[in-house]
Scaffold this motif. Structure first.
Motif, mmCIF file in Angstrom:
data_model
loop_
_atom_site.group_PDB
_atom_site.id
_atom_site.type_symbol
_atom_site.label_atom_id
_atom_site.label_comp_id
_atom_site.label_asym_id
_atom_site.label_seq_id
_atom_site.Cartn_x
_atom_site.Cartn_y
_atom_site.Cartn_z
ATOM 1 N N ILE A 1 0.832 -1.208 0.000
ATOM 2 C CA ILE A 1 0.000 0.000 0.000
ATOM 3 C C ILE A 1 0.866 1.256 0.000
ATOM 4 N N LYS A 2 1.916 1.282 0.814
ATOM 5 C CA LYS A 2 2.780 2.459 0.896
ATOM 6 C C LYS A 2 3.460 2.730 -0.438
ATOM 7 N N ARG A 3 3.985 1.683 -1.083
ATOM 8 C CA ARG A 3 4.669 1.884 -2.357
ATOM 9 C C ARG A 3 3.701 2.385 -3.425
ATOM 10 N N ARG A 4 2.512 1.796 -3.464
ATOM 11 C CA ARG A 4 1.536 2.205 -4.477
ATOM 12 C C ARG A 4 1.015 3.610 -4.216
ATOM 13 N N CYS A 5 0.877 3.977 -2.960
ATOM 14 C CA CYS A 5 0.461 5.341 -2.644
ATOM 15 C C CYS A 5 1.491 6.351 -3.127
ATOM 16 N N GLY B 1 -15.878 7.360 15.980
ATOM 17 C CA GLY B 1 -15.048 8.544 16.193
ATOM 18 C C GLY B 1 -13.595 8.226 16.451
ATOM 19 N N SER B 2 -13.180 6.990 16.246
ATOM 20 C CA SER B 2 -11.798 6.609 16.541
ATOM 21 C C SER B 2 -10.904 6.938 15.346
ATOM 22 N N TRP B 3 -10.630 8.222 15.124
ATOM 23 C CA TRP B 3 -9.755 8.636 14.034
ATOM 24 C C TRP B 3 -8.325 8.155 14.253
ATOM 25 N N ARG B 4 -7.938 8.022 15.489
ATOM 26 C CA ARG B 4 -6.564 7.593 15.781
ATOM 27 C C ARG B 4 -6.298 6.210 15.203
ATOM 28 N N LEU B 5 -7.302 5.335 15.280
ATOM 29 C CA LEU B 5 -7.154 4.000 14.698
ATOM 30 C C LEU B 5 -7.174 4.059 13.178
ATOM 31 N N CYS B 6 -8.005 4.923 12.628
ATOM 32 C CA CYS B 6 -8.156 4.992 11.176
ATOM 33 C C CYS B 6 -6.867 5.453 10.494
ATOM 34 N N VAL B 7 -6.266 6.516 11.013
ATOM 35 C CA VAL B 7 -5.080 7.067 10.362
ATOM 36 C C VAL B 7 -3.884 6.141 10.477
ATOM 37 N N ARG B 8 -3.964 5.159 11.353
ATOM 38 C CA ARG B 8 -2.895 4.161 11.454
ATOM 39 C C ARG B 8 -3.158 2.945 10.590
ATOM 40 N N ASP B 9 -4.329 2.906 9.978
ATOM 41 C CA ASP B 9 -4.718 1.768 9.142
ATOM 42 C C ASP B 9 -4.384 2.088 7.698
ATOM 43 N N ALA B 10 -3.419 1.360 7.122
ATOM 44 C CA ALA B 10 -2.982 1.631 5.758
ATOM 45 C C ALA B 10 -4.105 1.415 4.748
ATOM 46 N N VAL B 11 -4.935 0.401 4.968
ATOM 47 C CA VAL B 11 -6.046 0.135 4.043
ATOM 48 C C VAL B 11 -7.040 1.293 4.067
ATOM 49 N N TRP B 12 -7.349 1.797 5.258
ATOM 50 C CA TRP B 12 -8.275 2.928 5.369
ATOM 51 C C TRP B 12 -7.714 4.166 4.687
ATOM 52 N N LEU B 13 -6.434 4.444 4.903
ATOM 53 C CA LEU B 13 -5.814 5.610 4.274
ATOM 54 C C LEU B 13 -5.836 5.498 2.755
ATOM 55 N N ARG B 14 -5.596 4.302 2.242
ATOM 56 C CA ARG B 14 -5.632 4.106 0.796
ATOM 57 C C ARG B 14 -7.042 4.310 0.244
ATOM 58 N N ASN B 15 -8.020 3.660 0.867
ATOM 59 C CA ASN B 15 -9.378 3.676 0.331
ATOM 60 C C ASN B 15 -10.078 5.008 0.534
ATOM 61 N N GLN B 16 -9.824 5.663 1.672
ATOM 62 C CA GLN B 16 -10.579 6.866 2.018
ATOM 63 C C GLN B 16 -9.860 8.167 1.697
ATOM 64 N N VAL B 17 -8.543 8.130 1.535
ATOM 65 C CA VAL B 17 -7.805 9.372 1.338
ATOM 66 C C VAL B 17 -7.032 9.363 0.016
#
Length: 311
Positions: free
Chosen positions: A64-68, A137-153
């Motif tokens: 995910i990191k490389r593709r991002c 409301g757990s944004w702290r967990l979301c921003v640490r989730d690579a899949v969430w960052l890829r799909n949502q951001v």
């Protein structure tokens, strides 16, 4: 066809009167080169996902990191492609790509409300709150989730910048706004269908394939084309890329409506009625909520003929 070429020549002449006459003739045959340029940009975006070698699954954090990094680089270079084709316009490249402040607040709210209308089987307030505050409301967990960052951001931001913000300004002078709305999504659908992307996400479209009798490639191509046309329409009507990005992120978070589960629900009649109501409300509000009155002058519409209806 001769008349169409003559009209196109006169259109380019009105946009760039400072150019020498010989450049007008070149502009008459430049449209197909512009379309090929958009196709090349699509190839660069989708192809950048597969330049990294390895056997790890697509949801592995390192993949995910490389593709991002790859798609962010393509998105960062896309303004150069727009500048190449719009050097004769007295509007900044970023404004043409929908990155501007005027009308930003309605561009963030109204297209998202329009998209939420298709999910009225769930109370709209709950839908919006779950999107704004994921996982309670757990944004702290979301921003640490690579899949969430890829799909949502990353995916919504880069895809909308490239396939809406960059491609539409290049296509509109040649095809007009209406044709451009339907052409840009096809470029993405063709490229992703040609590569292995559809194989990787076939599980996401398994239910669609069962319901429609289509394979995952056909389902993915149909979904990306229809959704891409919608976000292209939003971009053309609002002149902002922020709205398409938010709508894209929201749809990624919600997924496709599960009609099969609704049919098996004890209150299936009510759920189906709400789905139909959502579609009807979406169609009724499509033009009012995207009225350029809320967003000011649309920079990309300066590239289109004066008679363009979408603008």
């Amino acid at each position: 066809k001769t008349a169409q070429r003559r009209n196109l020549c006169s259109f380019h002449s009105s946009l760039a009167p400072e150019q020498p006459p010989e450049s007008f003739a070149a502009s008459c045959v430049a449209c197909w080169v512009c379309v090929l340029s958009c196709l090349l940009l699509a190839c660069c975006y989708v192809g950048s996902l597969y330049v990294w070698k390895g056997n790890l699954p697509r949801d592995h954090p390192s993949v995910i990191k490389r593709r991002c990094v790859s798609v962010l680089l393509v998105a960062a270079l896309s303004p150069a492609a727009v500048k190449t084709w719009t050097h004769w316009v007295d509007v900044s490249v970023l404004e043409l790509m929908g990155v501007r402040m005027k009308g930003l607040l309605p561009a963030l709210i109204l297209p998202l409300l329009l998209t939420v209308e298709t999910f009225t089987s769930v109370p709209p307030y709950n839908v919006i709150m779950r999107f704004i505050f994921p996982d309670g409301g757990s944004w702290r967990l979301c921003v640490r989730d690579a899949v969430w960052l890829r799909n949502q951001v990353v995916a919504p931001l880069t895809e909308e910048l490239v396939f809406r913000g960059a491609m539409l300004p290049m296509l509109v002078p040649c095809t007009g706004p209406t044709a451009a709305i339907f052409t840009a999504p096809l470029l993405f659908g063709v490229e992703t269908s040609a590569l292995a992307h559809t194989v990787e996400i076939q599980n996401d479209f398994r239910q669609v394939s069962l319901n429609t009798g289509a394979n995952s490639t056909e389902a993915f191509f149909l979904y990306t084309s229809v959704f891409g046309a919608f976000t292209s329409f939003i971009f053309m009507r609002t002149g902002h890329v922020a709205g398409p990005v938010l709508c894209h992120s929201f749809c990624n978070s919600r997924g496709l409506p599960d009609i099969g589960a609704a049919l098996q629900h004890p209150q299936h009649s009510l759920l189906l009625f709400l789905y139909v109501l959502g579609v009807v409300m979406f169609l009724v509000l499509l033009f009012p909520l995207t009225d350029p009155f809320f967003y000011g002058a649309i920079p990309v519409c300066s590239l289109a003929p004066p008679s363009a209806s979408v603008c």
